[in-house]
Design an enzyme around this catalytic site. Structure first.
Site, mmCIF file in Angstrom:
data_model
loop_
_atom_site.group_PDB
_atom_site.id
_atom_site.type_symbol
_atom_site.label_atom_id
_atom_site.label_comp_id
_atom_site.label_asym_id
_atom_site.label_seq_id
_atom_site.Cartn_x
_atom_site.Cartn_y
_atom_site.Cartn_z
ATOM 1 N N CYS B 81 100.658 18.293 25.600
ATOM 2 C CA CYS B 81 102.023 18.000 26.038
ATOM 3 C C CYS B 81 102.968 17.970 24.831
ATOM 4 O O CYS B 81 103.245 18.994 24.244
ATOM 5 C CB CYS B 81 102.050 16.709 26.847
ATOM 6 S SG CYS B 81 103.587 16.445 27.734
ATOM 7 N N HIS B 190 97.423 17.100 30.930
ATOM 8 C CA HIS B 190 96.771 16.024 30.175
ATOM 9 C C HIS B 190 95.305 15.854 30.563
ATOM 10 O O HIS B 190 95.004 15.157 31.538
ATOM 11 C CB HIS B 190 97.492 14.698 30.446
ATOM 12 C CG HIS B 190 98.872 14.658 29.890
ATOM 13 N ND1 HIS B 190 99.186 13.995 28.718
ATOM 14 C CD2 HIS B 190 100.024 15.205 30.327
ATOM 15 C CE1 HIS B 190 100.471 14.127 28.468
ATOM 16 N NE2 HIS B 190 101.012 14.857 29.424
ATOM 17 N N GLU B 192 93.215 14.014 29.080
ATOM 18 C CA GLU B 192 92.788 12.624 28.810
ATOM 19 C C GLU B 192 93.046 11.708 30.007
ATOM 20 O O GLU B 192 92.514 10.605 30.056
ATOM 21 C CB GLU B 192 93.484 12.085 27.551
ATOM 22 C CG GLU B 192 94.931 11.661 27.730
ATOM 23 C CD GLU B 192 95.925 12.822 27.684
ATOM 24 O OE1 GLU B 192 95.487 13.988 27.820
ATOM 25 O OE2 GLU B 192 97.134 12.564 27.526
#
Lengths: 82, 247
Positions: B81, B190, B192
């Site tokens: 990002c 993302h 994560e």
């Protein structure tokens, strides 16, 4: 105090959503006849001393490296008459 | 894991690194030191208020001089990002990320297709695999000139592409790209946030973090000749390569 103006504009062909938002607001204000808006940035650099060619070259470097992203933006550099 | 002023997802990404079996090391934007890490992640969120352009000021952070040098030397670097924006501004990756074409912040679970499963960060996927990650951005539209886009496509440097409705106006639905060496990857969604099914859309993001361990282990000089490469699923907890892998 000498002033150098750097103007940064989105390159032609790069979508400018901010300009599109401004364009979209105009008819709502009853403001017609505008077919496109491009939004850019204007930087006013106040220099400590007289503008020299060396300094202008440095400003161009800053414009290229920091003030604009040459992938998506064009810039112009000019000295503002005092 | 670099933290810039305004980083939001460094905590989640550190946790993901831990779930993958590595040790996450906090790096500070103002430091000239990578503290001996084996790989670097630039997390999502914001940096320096993203004044001027997203990632434009972060590019000149002291730590970025070290990151750029390490990346050019072959160290795996993942920018997520805002981290992707920083990598583009740093010229480690071509192109740029501009405001979403619909001018709204997007936050949703996003289906993706992994287009290149040979990078340092995508080894543990299969090319063509579909995964769901979290997409959340205001300036996620990937743009580049036609020659660059054709080169990315021609050389297989597109890592992931959006599936379904266009979420942000990215050219050719590009969600992530890599370099010729495959060590630097920029990704707008993302991974994560997709490592734990309790608080995300499944665990489809975890392979980004396990992949880099595999690629580091494979390239570790400590690996003795003749030892077969590790087989089977990637280790999710701990690792036994004998070499500490830190990110």
């Amino acid at each position: 105090m000498p002033r150098v103006i750097v103007e940064v504009m989105p390159k032609p062909g790069i979508l400018d959503p901010q300009g599109k938002a401004v364009l979209g607001a105009m008819p709502r204000l009853g403001f017609g006849g505008v077919v496109d808006v491009r939004q850019g940035k204007r930087f006013e650099l106040e220099l400590a001393e007289e503008v020299t060619e060396d300094q202008l070259a440095q400003v161009r470097q800053v414009a290229e490296a920091l003030l604009s992203n040459p992938v998506i933006e064009d810039y112009t550099v000019r000295v503002e008459a005092s | 894991m670099v933290t810039f002023p305004g980083s939001l997802d460094d905590g989640d990404a550190r946790r993901a690194v831990g779930l993958a079996g590595a040790e996450a090391v906090a790096l500070w934007h103002g430091d000239h030191d990578l503290r001996g890490v084996d790989a670097v992640i630039l997390p999502g969120g914001f940096s320096y208020g993203d004044y001027l352009r997203s990632g434009a000021i972060a590019r000149f952070a002291p730590v970025m001089a070290e990151v750029v040098a390490a990346a050019r030397g072959g160290m795996p670097v993942l920018g997520i990002c805002n981290g992707f924006q920083v990598l583009c501004e740093s010229h480690l990756l071509p192109g740029a990320l501009i405001r979403n074409h619909h001018r709204k912040f997007v936050c949703r679970d996003q289906r993706l297709k992994i287009e290149n499963a040979s990078t340092s960060w995508t080894h543990d996927y299969v090319t063509g695999e579909e995964v769901t990650l979290v997409l959340k951005n205001g300036e996620g539209a990937y743009v580049a000139d036609l020659a660059t886009l054709d080169r990315l496509e021609g050389e297989g440097l597109v890592v992931a592409r959006y599936l379904g409705d266009d979420p942000n106006g990215s050219m050719r639905a590009i969600a992530g790209i890599t370099t010729e060496r495959g060590n630097v990857v920029g990704l707008m969604p993302h991974p994560e946030h997709a490592v734990d099914s309790l608080c995300g859309p499944g665990t489809g993001g975890l392979p980004f973090f396990t992949s880099v361990l595999q690629s580091l282990a494979a390239s570790a000089p400590a690996a003795s000749a003749g030892t077969p490469p590790p087989q089977g699923p990637p280790p999710l907890q701990g690792h036994s390569s004998g070499r500490e892998l830190v990110l």
